[in-house]
Motif scaffolding. Structure first.
Motif, PDB file in Angstrom:
ATOM      1  N   TYR A 286     -16.556  -7.627  26.225  1.00  0.00           N
ATOM      2  CA  TYR A 286     -15.929  -7.758  27.541  1.00  0.00           C
ATOM      3  C   TYR A 286     -16.551  -6.790  28.543  1.00  0.00           C
ATOM      4  O   TYR A 286     -16.813  -7.144  29.692  1.00  0.00           O
ATOM      5  N   ARG A 287     -16.831  -5.565  28.111  1.00  0.00           N
ATOM      6  CA  ARG A 287     -17.402  -4.551  29.002  1.00  0.00           C
ATOM      7  C   ARG A 287     -18.863  -4.830  29.346  1.00  0.00           C
ATOM      8  O   ARG A 287     -19.366  -4.305  30.342  1.00  0.00           O
ATOM      9  N   MET A 288     -19.543  -5.645  28.556  1.00  0.00           N
ATOM     10  CA  MET A 288     -20.939  -5.972  28.832  1.00  0.00           C
ATOM     11  C   MET A 288     -21.077  -7.097  29.859  1.00  0.00           C
ATOM     12  O   MET A 288     -22.168  -7.347  30.349  1.00  0.00           O
ATOM     13  N   ARG A 289     -19.992  -7.742  30.184  1.00  0.00           N
ATOM     14  CA  ARG A 289     -20.033  -8.827  31.153  1.00  0.00           C
ATOM     15  C   ARG A 289     -20.323  -8.292  32.551  1.00  0.00           C
ATOM     16  O   ARG A 289     -20.044  -7.138  32.873  1.00  0.00           O
ATOM     17  N   ALA A 290     -20.843  -9.172  33.382  1.00  0.00           N
ATOM     18  CA  ALA A 290     -21.114  -8.803  34.776  1.00  0.00           C
ATOM     19  C   ALA A 290     -19.792  -8.507  35.489  1.00  0.00           C
ATOM     20  O   ALA A 290     -18.767  -9.128  35.213  1.00  0.00           O
ATOM     21  N   ALA A 291     -19.842  -7.529  36.408  1.00  0.00           N
ATOM     22  CA  ALA A 291     -18.635  -7.157  37.149  1.00  0.00           C
ATOM     23  C   ALA A 291     -18.104  -8.322  37.982  1.00  0.00           C
ATOM     24  O   ALA A 291     -16.906  -8.524  38.095  1.00  0.00           O
ATOM     25  N   ILE A 292     -19.007  -9.080  38.547  1.00  0.00           N
ATOM     26  CA  ILE A 292     -18.633 -10.262  39.325  1.00  0.00           C
ATOM     27  C   ILE A 292     -19.256 -11.461  38.623  1.00  0.00           C
ATOM     28  O   ILE A 292     -20.462 -11.685  38.716  1.00  0.00           O
ATOM     29  N   PRO A 293     -18.432 -12.229  37.892  1.00  0.00           N
ATOM     30  CA  PRO A 293     -18.991 -13.353  37.127  1.00  0.00           C
ATOM     31  C   PRO A 293     -19.486 -14.473  38.033  1.00  0.00           C
ATOM     32  O   PRO A 293     -18.965 -14.689  39.127  1.00  0.00           O
TER      33      PRO A 293
END
Length: 95
Positions: A24-31
């Motif tokens: 979850y933390r590796m996801r882009a801040a703005i999907p």
């Protein structure tokens, strides 16, 4: 379910949560518009995670109530865990 099985299950749930949290933390801040914004499977809500950690401390504390003189390494590891948790540990560790 006996406590050893409950402890194993709790540790597995904790590991699953940790892996989901890393994902979850590796996801882009703005999907992007095509990205899945749902939380990963196994990610616990904060209240559920707190309950899990509380339960794990209880199960680990129960293990210390059993005679573990043959497993001093386990006792020392648990004492370190309680020291790191400080006042966050659910019950005082009797040494």
């Amino acid at each position: 379910m006996p406590w050893p099985a409950r402890l194993h299950e709790a540790v597995q749930t904790y590991r699953t949560h940790q892996q989901a949290d890393r994902e979850y933390r590796m996801r882009a801040a703005i999907p992007g518009p095509q990205e899945d914004t749902r939380p990963p499977a196994g990610l616990l809500a904060p209240v559920a995670f707190d309950r899990l950690v509380h339960d794990m401390f209880g199960l680990i504390g129960h293990a210390l109530d059993i005679n573990l003189h043959d497993h001093i390494d386990i006792v020392e590891d648990v004492q370190i865990l309680y020291k790191k948790a400080g006042p966050a540990s659910p019950r005082a560790l009797e040494t």
